[in-house]
Write a protein that holds these residues in place. Structure first.
Motif, PDB file in Angstrom:
ATOM      1  N   ASN A   7       0.826  -1.204   0.000  1.00 46.32           N
ATOM      2  CA  ASN A   7       0.000   0.000   0.000  1.00 46.32           C
ATOM      3  C   ASN A   7       0.862   1.258   0.000  1.00 46.32           C
ATOM      4  OD1 ASN A   7      -2.885  -0.938   0.307  1.00 46.32           O
ATOM      5  ND2 ASN A   7      -1.975  -1.998   2.028  1.00 46.32           N
ATOM      6  N   MET A   8       2.036   1.169   0.655  1.00 52.37           N
ATOM      7  CA  MET A   8       2.870   2.376   0.748  1.00 52.37           C
ATOM      8  C   MET A   8       3.531   2.732  -0.583  1.00 52.37           C
ATOM      9  SD  MET A   8       6.364   1.994   0.530  1.00 52.37           S
ATOM     10  CE  MET A   8       7.072   3.200   1.620  1.00 52.37           C
ATOM     11  N   LEU A   9       3.466   1.829  -1.569  1.00 54.11           N
ATOM     12  CA  LEU A   9       4.044   2.139  -2.882  1.00 54.11           C
ATOM     13  C   LEU A   9       3.183   3.129  -3.667  1.00 54.11           C
ATOM     14  CD1 LEU A   9       5.032  -1.478  -3.995  1.00 54.11           C
ATOM     15  CD2 LEU A   9       6.600   0.341  -3.317  1.00 54.11           C
ATOM     16  N   ALA A  10       1.931   3.331  -3.208  1.00 52.04           N
ATOM     17  CA  ALA A  10       1.009   4.172  -3.974  1.00 52.04           C
ATOM     18  C   ALA A  10       1.583   5.558  -4.223  1.00 52.04           C
ATOM     19  CB  ALA A  10      -0.340   4.268  -3.256  1.00 52.04           C
ATOM     20  N   GLY A  11       2.134   6.172  -3.190  1.00 53.16           N
ATOM     21  CA  GLY A  11       2.672   7.526  -3.343  1.00 53.16           C
ATOM     22  C   GLY A  11       3.863   7.575  -4.286  1.00 53.16           C
ATOM     23  N   ASP A  20      -3.218   3.927 -10.480  1.00 55.97           N
ATOM     24  CA  ASP A  20      -2.793   3.402  -9.192  1.00 55.97           C
ATOM     25  C   ASP A  20      -2.352   1.955  -9.372  1.00 55.97           C
ATOM     26  OD1 ASP A  20      -2.558   3.199  -6.302  1.00 55.97           O
ATOM     27  OD2 ASP A  20      -4.297   1.876  -6.462  1.00 55.97           O
ATOM     28  N   LEU A  21      -1.066   1.708  -9.157  1.00 55.71           N
ATOM     29  CA  LEU A  21      -0.547   0.351  -9.393  1.00 55.71           C
ATOM     30  C   LEU A  21      -0.740  -0.578  -8.198  1.00 55.71           C
ATOM     31  CD1 LEU A  21       2.770   0.514 -11.438  1.00 55.71           C
ATOM     32  CD2 LEU A  21       0.463   0.003 -12.192  1.00 55.71           C
ATOM     33  N   THR A  22      -1.162  -0.055  -7.045  1.00 49.74           N
ATOM     34  CA  THR A  22      -1.291  -0.945  -5.883  1.00 49.74           C
ATOM     35  C   THR A  22      -2.455  -1.916  -6.057  1.00 49.74           C
ATOM     36  OG1 THR A  22      -2.624   0.669  -4.642  1.00 49.74           O
ATOM     37  CG2 THR A  22      -0.245   0.693  -4.287  1.00 49.74           C
ATOM     38  N   PRO A  36      -2.202  -9.012  -5.373  1.00 51.33           N
ATOM     39  CA  PRO A  36      -2.173  -7.559  -5.548  1.00 51.33           C
ATOM     40  C   PRO A  36      -0.825  -6.957  -5.137  1.00 51.33           C
ATOM     41  CG  PRO A  36      -3.529  -8.159  -3.650  1.00 51.33           C
ATOM     42  CD  PRO A  36      -3.140  -9.438  -4.319  1.00 51.33           C
ATOM     43  N   VAL A  37      -0.400  -5.935  -5.859  1.00 53.32           N
ATOM     44  CA  VAL A  37       0.826  -5.224  -5.511  1.00 53.32           C
ATOM     45  C   VAL A  37       0.744  -4.723  -4.060  1.00 53.32           C
ATOM     46  CG1 VAL A  37       2.174  -3.125  -6.021  1.00 53.32           C
ATOM     47  CG2 VAL A  37       1.406  -4.602  -7.888  1.00 53.32           C
ATOM     48  N   ALA A  38      -0.480  -4.372  -3.614  1.00 47.63           N
ATOM     49  CA  ALA A  38      -0.672  -3.875  -2.250  1.00 47.63           C
ATOM     50  C   ALA A  38      -0.259  -4.896  -1.200  1.00 47.63           C
ATOM     51  CB  ALA A  38      -2.136  -3.483  -2.029  1.00 47.63           C
ATOM     52  N   ALA A  39      -0.204  -6.181  -1.566  1.00 48.51           N
ATOM     53  CA  ALA A  39       0.123  -7.217  -0.589  1.00 48.51           C
ATOM     54  C   ALA A  39       1.601  -7.583  -0.580  1.00 48.51           C
ATOM     55  CB  ALA A  39      -0.729  -8.462  -0.846  1.00 48.51           C
ATOM     56  N   LEU A  40       2.421  -6.934  -1.411  1.00 46.38           N
ATOM     57  CA  LEU A  40       3.863  -7.239  -1.399  1.00 46.38           C
ATOM     58  C   LEU A  40       4.472  -6.783  -0.070  1.00 46.38           C
ATOM     59  CD1 LEU A  40       4.936  -6.133  -5.011  1.00 46.38           C
ATOM     60  CD2 LEU A  40       4.321  -8.409  -4.198  1.00 46.38           C
ATOM     61  N   ARG A  41       5.626  -7.363   0.256  1.00 49.73           N
ATOM     62  CA  ARG A  41       6.347  -6.929   1.460  1.00 49.73           C
ATOM     63  C   ARG A  41       7.331  -5.848   1.068  1.00 49.73           C
ATOM     64  NH1 ARG A  41       7.881 -12.438   4.739  1.00 49.73           N
ATOM     65  NH2 ARG A  41       5.734 -13.170   5.016  1.00 49.73           N
TER      66      ARG A  41
ATOM     67  N   ARG B 106       1.705  14.454   0.336  1.00 50.42           N
ATOM     68  CA  ARG B 106       1.450  13.928  -1.001  1.00 50.42           C
ATOM     69  C   ARG B 106       0.225  13.027  -0.910  1.00 50.42           C
ATOM     70  NH1 ARG B 106       6.187  10.771  -3.760  1.00 50.42           N
ATOM     71  NH2 ARG B 106       5.820   9.321  -2.053  1.00 50.42           N
ATOM     72  N   GLY B 107      -0.723  13.259  -1.796  1.00 50.73           N
ATOM     73  CA  GLY B 107      -1.899  12.388  -1.746  1.00 50.73           C
ATOM     74  C   GLY B 107      -3.157  13.124  -2.164  1.00 50.73           C
ATOM     75  N   PRO B 108      -4.311  12.471  -2.072  1.00 46.90           N
ATOM     76  CA  PRO B 108      -4.510  11.161  -1.480  1.00 46.90           C
ATOM     77  C   PRO B 108      -3.948  10.047  -2.371  1.00 46.90           C
ATOM     78  CG  PRO B 108      -6.530  11.890  -2.520  1.00 46.90           C
ATOM     79  CD  PRO B 108      -5.554  13.024  -2.642  1.00 46.90           C
ATOM     80  N   VAL B 109      -3.454   8.970  -1.769  1.00 49.01           N
ATOM     81  CA  VAL B 109      -2.933   7.847  -2.541  1.00 49.01           C
ATOM     82  C   VAL B 109      -3.504   6.522  -2.041  1.00 49.01           C
ATOM     83  CG1 VAL B 109      -0.769   8.839  -3.388  1.00 49.01           C
ATOM     84  CG2 VAL B 109      -0.856   7.882  -1.096  1.00 49.01           C
TER      85      VAL B 109
END
Lengths: 97, 254
Positions: A7-11, A20-22, A36-41, B106-109
């Motif tokens: 999730n932190m990759l979104a920014g 949004d690639l997450t 999902p990309v959001a679940a990567l470590r 930065r955001g919202p993301v």
């Protein structure tokens, strides 16, 4: 070594991509797991960010931001499947009505 | 004029914006909510986060992600920050930032850990410690929109003193129809409760969650170990992995 998740990759990725690639589904080149990309470590105390497969822990994505560029290494992912809004396809060539 | 995000659309806004701290609220002894005023804030969806960036005098920069804990109020957004011992950013946000000070946002993301109001599926929220923050944004957004989607929250905390938004949650259980809240205490149980101190387990999720046949959406947020334990249990109970959305925070202890 402590990690957070994709999730932190979104920014950081929003700086590079228009979508949004997450929410994208990625396939690990090492073990074949998809998710999902959001679940990567994500390990963010390396130089830049390193995202590993939650199943086999191999690196799937590396992102390094320098003052004037972003380096993205995706060799650990065989594909990213990105959800897109439905859109009418425009075919090349003249429009025949 | 305040603009709100189009539901289901992600607002695209790259780059860093200078925000100002306009209010600070203590949530617990180690956590507080920061109200930031961000110029031209485009609105956000419940569950999205922002990145906050600090720059030291020598130019050194540190950025961290924080969940937005409330729906947008014009240009004002709220983030709830838990103090991480020896943290690089959170101690400064909690003690060093004064009302009127500037910080980059930065955001919202984030498009993954999001509750969409158009989804009719019942919702289970499972929060560990500071993991309540994005879940609270969903609870508040549900009420603000007059949604009737049934919500259940299981909130794991060390003790009663560590509950964020305690009064508001009590009030919402009474007033927001269709919201149930269950607490799990990992270290110290209030005298009024018959339960024992324990880490969240199958029985808690089985009793206070939804049966998988209802195809609920499960949102799990908290420290890494907590999130992995809870999502494994939910999948073992029969929930489809894609209906178990997770967000892992750094180590905060739940």
């Amino acid at each position: 070594m402590d990690y957070v998740d994709g999730n932190m990759l979104a920014g950081p990725l929003q700086e590079v991509f228009a979508v949004d690639l997450t929410t994208a589904t990625g396939r690990c080149a090492s073990c074949g797991q998809t998710g999902p990309v959001a679940a990567l470590r994500v390990y963010s105390n390396a130089p830049g960010v390193v995202a590993r497969c939650p199943s086999c822990t191999e690196v799937m994505l590396r992102l390094v931001r320098t003052p004037n560029s972003a380096w993205l290494d995706l060799r650990g992912a065989t594909f990213l499947q990105i959800p897109m809004p439905a859109e009418s396809f425009t075919t090349p060539g003249p429009v025949t009505m | 004029m305040a603009r709100t995000a189009i539901p289901g659309r992600l607002t695209k806004r790259a780059g860093w914006w200078v925000a100002r701290l306009v209010e600070r609220r203590e949530e617990t002894a180690t956590a507080c909510t920061l109200v930031l005023e961000v110029p031209d804030w485009p609105g956000h969806l419940p569950g999205q986060h922002v990145d906050l960036r600090l720059t030291a005098e020598d130019g050194y920069q540190a950025a961290r992600s924080y969940s937005v804990s409330a729906p947008a109020d014009g240009e004002r957004i709220e983030v709830t920050v838990q103090r991480v011992p020896d943290g690089e950013v959170s101690p400064y946000l909690i003690e060093g930032l004064s009302v009127g000070d500037q910080i980059e946002v930065r955001g919202p993301v984030g498009g993954y850990f999001i509750w969409r109001m158009t989804e009719p599926a019942p919702v289970l929220l499972v929060g560990g410690g500071s993991g309540i923050a994005p879940l609270m944004a969903m609870i508040r957004a549900r009420r603000a929109a007059g949604s009737r989607v049934p919500f259940r929250l299981i909130y794991s905390v060390r003790s009663e003193r560590d509950i964020y938004f305690a009064d508001e949650l009590r009030r919402r259980v009474r007033d927001d129809q269709g919201l149930d809240v269950a607490y799990v205490y990992t270290r110290e149980v209030p005298e009024s409760s018959p339960a024992r101190a324990h880490r969240i387990a199958v029985a808690d999720l089985n009793t206070h969650g939804w049966p998988p046949q209802l195809e609920p959406t499960n949102f799990v947020c908290g420290p890494t170990g907590f999130v992995e334990a809870v999502s494994d249990i939910l999948v073992a109970l029969g929930h489809e992995p894609r209906r178990v959305k997770t967000e892992r925070f750094g180590p905060t202890g739940a």
